[in-house]
Design a protein around this motif. Structure first.
Motif, PDB file in Angstrom:
ATOM      1  N   THR A   1     -12.199 -48.468 -43.770  1.00 40.58           N
ATOM      2  CA  THR A   1     -13.118 -48.208 -44.893  1.00 40.58           C
ATOM      3  C   THR A   1     -14.184 -47.157 -44.585  1.00 40.58           C
ATOM      4  O   THR A   1     -15.020 -46.863 -45.431  1.00 40.58           O
ATOM      5  N   ILE A   2     -14.165 -46.590 -43.393  1.00 39.82           N
ATOM      6  CA  ILE A   2     -15.168 -45.591 -43.040  1.00 39.82           C
ATOM      7  C   ILE A   2     -15.014 -44.359 -43.944  1.00 39.82           C
ATOM      8  O   ILE A   2     -13.900 -43.955 -44.280  1.00 39.82           O
ATOM      9  N   ASN A   3     -16.141 -43.787 -44.359  1.00 41.18           N
ATOM     10  CA  ASN A   3     -16.111 -42.559 -45.156  1.00 41.18           C
ATOM     11  C   ASN A   3     -17.313 -41.701 -44.781  1.00 41.18           C
ATOM     12  O   ASN A   3     -18.096 -42.057 -43.897  1.00 41.18           O
ATOM     13  N   GLU A   4     -17.469 -40.572 -45.447  1.00 41.51           N
ATOM     14  CA  GLU A   4     -18.515 -39.623 -45.078  1.00 41.51           C
ATOM     15  C   GLU A   4     -19.910 -40.222 -45.205  1.00 41.51           C
ATOM     16  O   GLU A   4     -20.788 -39.955 -44.385  1.00 41.51           O
ATOM     17  N   LYS A   5     -20.119 -41.078 -46.204  1.00 40.57           N
ATOM     18  CA  LYS A   5     -21.443 -41.643 -46.434  1.00 40.57           C
ATOM     19  C   LYS A   5     -21.822 -42.670 -45.383  1.00 40.57           C
ATOM     20  O   LYS A   5     -22.983 -42.778 -44.983  1.00 40.57           O
ATOM     21  N   ASN A   6     -20.856 -43.480 -44.952  1.00 47.52           N
ATOM     22  CA  ASN A   6     -21.197 -44.563 -44.019  1.00 47.52           C
ATOM     23  C   ASN A   6     -20.797 -44.265 -42.575  1.00 47.52           C
ATOM     24  O   ASN A   6     -20.838 -45.133 -41.716  1.00 47.52           O
ATOM     25  N   ALA A   7     -20.377 -43.034 -42.290  1.00 41.47           N
ATOM     26  CA  ALA A   7     -19.787 -42.706 -40.986  1.00 41.47           C
ATOM     27  C   ALA A   7     -20.730 -43.040 -39.823  1.00 41.47           C
ATOM     28  O   ALA A   7     -20.311 -43.652 -38.822  1.00 41.47           O
TER      29      ALA A   7
ATOM     30  N   LEU B   1     -20.064 -46.046 -37.196  1.00 39.94           N
ATOM     31  CA  LEU B   1     -19.887 -45.660 -35.797  1.00 39.94           C
ATOM     32  C   LEU B   1     -20.784 -46.495 -34.886  1.00 39.94           C
ATOM     33  O   LEU B   1     -20.338 -47.029 -33.857  1.00 39.94           O
ATOM     34  N   HIS B   2     -22.029 -46.639 -35.271  1.00 40.03           N
ATOM     35  CA  HIS B   2     -22.948 -47.459 -34.478  1.00 40.03           C
ATOM     36  C   HIS B   2     -22.488 -48.915 -34.430  1.00 40.03           C
ATOM     37  O   HIS B   2     -22.558 -49.568 -33.373  1.00 40.03           O
TER      38      HIS B   2
ATOM     39  N   THR C   1      -9.497 -53.365 -28.942  1.00 40.21           N
ATOM     40  CA  THR C   1     -10.903 -52.961 -29.085  1.00 40.21           C
ATOM     41  C   THR C   1     -11.063 -51.480 -28.759  1.00 40.21           C
ATOM     42  O   THR C   1     -11.670 -50.712 -29.525  1.00 40.21           O
ATOM     43  N   GLU C   2     -10.535 -51.076 -27.605  1.00 39.89           N
ATOM     44  CA  GLU C   2     -10.692 -49.685 -27.173  1.00 39.89           C
ATOM     45  C   GLU C   2     -10.021 -48.721 -28.149  1.00 39.89           C
ATOM     46  O   GLU C   2     -10.587 -47.676 -28.506  1.00 39.89           O
ATOM     47  N   VAL C   3      -8.822 -49.065 -28.596  1.00 39.21           N
ATOM     48  CA  VAL C   3      -8.105 -48.192 -29.522  1.00 39.21           C
ATOM     49  C   VAL C   3      -8.871 -48.053 -30.833  1.00 39.21           C
ATOM     50  O   VAL C   3      -9.090 -46.944 -31.343  1.00 39.21           O
ATOM     51  N   LEU C   4      -9.307 -49.172 -31.415  1.00 39.01           N
ATOM     52  CA  LEU C   4      -9.988 -49.131 -32.709  1.00 39.01           C
ATOM     53  C   LEU C   4     -11.302 -48.347 -32.637  1.00 39.01           C
ATOM     54  O   LEU C   4     -11.616 -47.561 -33.537  1.00 39.01           O
ATOM     55  N   VAL C   5     -12.068 -48.557 -31.569  1.00 36.90           N
ATOM     56  CA  VAL C   5     -13.347 -47.847 -31.458  1.00 36.90           C
ATOM     57  C   VAL C   5     -13.107 -46.340 -31.347  1.00 36.90           C
ATOM     58  O   VAL C   5     -13.799 -45.532 -31.980  1.00 36.90           O
ATOM     59  N   HIS C   6     -12.109 -45.928 -30.558  1.00 32.38           N
ATOM     60  CA  HIS C   6     -11.834 -44.493 -30.437  1.00 32.38           C
ATOM     61  C   HIS C   6     -11.308 -43.909 -31.745  1.00 32.38           C
ATOM     62  O   HIS C   6     -11.646 -42.767 -32.101  1.00 32.38           O
ATOM     63  N   LEU C   7     -10.537 -44.677 -32.474  1.00 32.16           N
ATOM     64  CA  LEU C   7     -10.068 -44.195 -33.770  1.00 32.16           C
ATOM     65  C   LEU C   7     -11.230 -44.032 -34.745  1.00 32.16           C
ATOM     66  O   LEU C   7     -11.278 -43.076 -35.534  1.00 32.16           O
ATOM     67  N   ILE C   8     -12.174 -44.961 -34.709  1.00 31.43           N
ATOM     68  CA  ILE C   8     -13.364 -44.856 -35.562  1.00 31.43           C
ATOM     69  C   ILE C   8     -14.187 -43.635 -35.182  1.00 31.43           C
ATOM     70  O   ILE C   8     -14.686 -42.899 -36.044  1.00 31.43           O
ATOM     71  N   ILE C   9     -14.341 -43.420 -33.891  1.00 30.77           N
ATOM     72  CA  ILE C   9     -15.092 -42.247 -33.425  1.00 30.77           C
ATOM     73  C   ILE C   9     -14.467 -40.964 -33.975  1.00 30.77           C
ATOM     74  O   ILE C   9     -15.156 -40.087 -34.504  1.00 30.77           O
TER      75      ILE C   9
END
Length: 613
Positions: A367-373, A377-378, A404-412
């Motif tokens: 659900t990440i987008n430009e407004k909440n990026a 991320l934090h 955990t590691e995969v998802l966080v890097h994908l979010i980044i």
């Protein structure tokens, strides 16, 4: 993004059509020259030398000094010598001498091997200056040089050297070399090389010793051979004020020695120290003066002192090695791996029931987008810390940790992509916490020793994609087995690079201004040796030509340099293969052949999983 090329590039290098180009001939792109040499089979790091840049910088020295000699109606002449300690490599020295024929440009030596190089390659009639501590053998070489008709000056570092010169003069007879006196100034430079000058410096004669030296020369009837005084207050002098202070002190010493009877004294060698701009950032310049200001101050101050003291205006010698050599060489390094690229959706192993924090991470990712990026991320970084703590306590398993590691890097990666067109400072705030690690096929200890030893930075940038905004804050890792082999991300001097898929394309970084000291000081840590080098010249049509390739040493040559008996190594390895019961007899010959193929290659990496380099 131009990576500060207008600050440090000095119009030697430009950006055109998103590529770094050489400002000479038809302006070839560095990336095209790299592709050329790789098609010829040369992999790993390469060093390009550009002789036209040597010539350009020597011409700049002579043009500026001769301008102010004319403007100020100065009575002396300008000379320059290149200090071989800055770069003794043959493809540098021989091309430098070719490029400077017809100028009063010679060589400076500080050891017996360097003196042999100078005696062999200096252009006829141009000066040789010999600095550093000397024994009788080295001084005798200076007399041999004089007998060869060379314009050589032996600079005295201590009274014992002067006594040895007088002794050799009696043994070998005329012609004699010129004699110089290195003076120990009270003035010193600034920065990490400041100890080169000052009253406690390693080199030079005190006032008391200068008076004694003059007496020795008079008593031996050798005073007419004293032609030069020399001082050096440090390398890479970033401010002009220490130079001006040293010139006033040295100029007055010159005038006093002349008045005391040294009537042949007509030269002042002001040493090196002329600085190079290494900075890539507008607010962090390495120097606060220009070559124009430097030349003007030197000529004006020496003229003023000579006129005030009523002595002849001396010839000016300068040893601006870094200024001449730094820009001529570029180190090109392939990127082998981006460490975060191992994290992709295919690596997710989500279970039917996952820990709540992992479910939340997955929701953030979707659900990440430009407004909440920034917010997401934090949140993801906070979740990762919590999940890693849970793993340490035994509440989640290794699969959960991997997810955990995969998802966080994908979010980044998603967050950076959403924010790439935002204000750079906003992006930098995020990426100061999260750097991409770029694995580079080179050794910092071998090719950038001043970074490792002194914290000296060098301009670094991609060779292409310069019309695309880079989005990854970069930490650079070399391939040595040493944690110091890293150029970490620094938010005060940030380096941003591109997010590239190395399975589909190559990505090269260029390290610039590496032509001074880096090669001569480079160490074979982990037995990585000098990269393969090429001299790049231009023909009459403006096309580049690759000359004088020197390949990186192969493994056997490296071991031979360490005084291993390489024949014994080959014999031992062959015997162990032949004795092995694990290798079928009909395969042993093939294994031996594979081994010899490796031994004939250099130590840089040919390929890494997931990389095309």
């Amino acid at each position: 993004m131009d990576y500060g090329i207008k600050i440090w590039g000095n119009y030697d290098y430009l950006i055109e059509d998103g590529k770094v180009v050489i400002n000479e001939g038809n302006r070839p792109a560095l990336i095209d020259i790299v592709k050329d040499v790789r098609e010829q089979g040369f992999k790993g790091p390469v060093l390009f030398r550009f002789p036209h840049i040597m010539k350009k910088h020597v011409n700049a020295l002579f043009n500026k000094f001769n301008k102010y000699i004319k403007d100020y109606e100065y009575g002396g002449t300008f000379y320059s010598v290149f200090p071989l300690k800055v770069n003794q490599y043959p493809n540098f020295v021989t091309y430098l001498m070719k490029q400077t024929k017809g100028k009063r440009y010679g060589l400076e030596a500080g050891s017996k091997p360097e003196l042999i190089i100078a005696m062999s390659y200096v252009n006829e009639g141009t000066p040789i200056v010999v600095n550093g501590f000397k024994d009788k053998e080295m001084i005798s070489l200076g007399f041999i040089s004089a007998k060869m008709g060379q314009n050589i000056t032996l600079t005295i570092e201590g009274l014992n050297e002067l006594e040895t010169i007088l002794e050799v003069a009696k043994e070998m007879g005329e012609p004699y070399p010129n004699i110089g006196l290195r003076i120990k100034l009270h003035s010193s430079g600034i920065g990490i090389w400041a100890k080169s000058g000052g009253i406690n410096s390693k080199f030079g004669l005190t006032s008391v010793e200068l008076v004694e030296a003059l007496k020795l020369l008079k008593d031996s009837k050798m005073i007419d051979y004293l032609t030069m005084i020399h001082f050096h207050i440090g390398s890479q002098i970033s401010e002009i004020s220490p130079v001006k202070k040293a010139l006033r002190e040295a100029g007055n010493i010159y005038a006093e020695l002349y008045k005391m009877g040294a009537k042949s004294l007509k030269r002042i060698d002001i040493g090196g120290g002329l600085a190079v701009e290494y900075s890539q950032h507008k607010l962090q310049h390495s120097i606060n003066y220009t070559l124009d200001e430097y030349a003007s101050d030197v000529v004006f101050l020496l003229k003023m002192i000579a006129n005030n003291k009523n002595v002849p205006e001396p010839d000016i010698f300068i040893e601006a090695g870094r200024f001449v050599a730094a820009s001529h060489a570029v180190l090109i390094v392939p990127v082998l791996e981006l460490f975060s690229q191992e994290y992709n959706e295919q690596k997710l192993c989500l279970k039917e029931v996952n820990p709540p924090l992992i479910e939340e991470l997955y929701e953030l990712y979707n659900t990440i987008n430009e407004k909440n990026a920034i917010e997401y991320l934090h949140d993801s970084l906070d979740h990762m810390e919590s999940l890693l703590t849970l793993f340490d306590l035994g509440y989640i398993d290794l699969i959960d940790r991997s997810n955990t590691e995969v998802l966080v890097h994908l979010i980044i990666r998603k967050a950076i992509n959403f924010l790439k067109n935002k204000n750079l400072s906003e992006l930098r705030d995020i990426q100061d916490m999260i750097q991409e690690r770029y694995l580079l096929n080179f050794s910092i200890f071998q090719s950038l020793p001043d970074y490792w030893g002194l914290g000296q930075t060098f301009p670094v940038m991609p060779l292409d994609k310069l019309d695309i905004t880079p989005t990854r804050s970069a930490s650079l890792w070399d391939i040595t087995c040493d944690s110091d082999g890293e150029i970490a991300f620094d938010s005060t001097k940030p380096l941003f690079l591109h997010d590239v898929d190395l399975k589909k394309e190559d990505y090269f970084l260029g390290f610039f201004l590496v032509g001074a000291y880096q090669e001569t000081l480079g160490m074979e840590h982990n037995l990585f040796t000098h990269p393969t080098e090429f001299v790049v010249t231009f023909d009459e049509e403006g096309n580049y030509v690759l000359n004088d390739v020197i390949e990186a040493q192969n493994i056997l040559d490296i071991l031979d340099d360490l005084d291993y008996d390489v024949k014994d190594i080959e014999r031992r390895l062959k015997q162990r293969i032949e004795d092995s019961e694990l290798i079928p007899d009909d395969e042993k010959k093939e294994v031996i052949g594979s081994l010899y193929l490796v031994l004939s290659e250099n130590s840089y990496l040919k390929t890494v999983a997931g990389s095309r380099n």
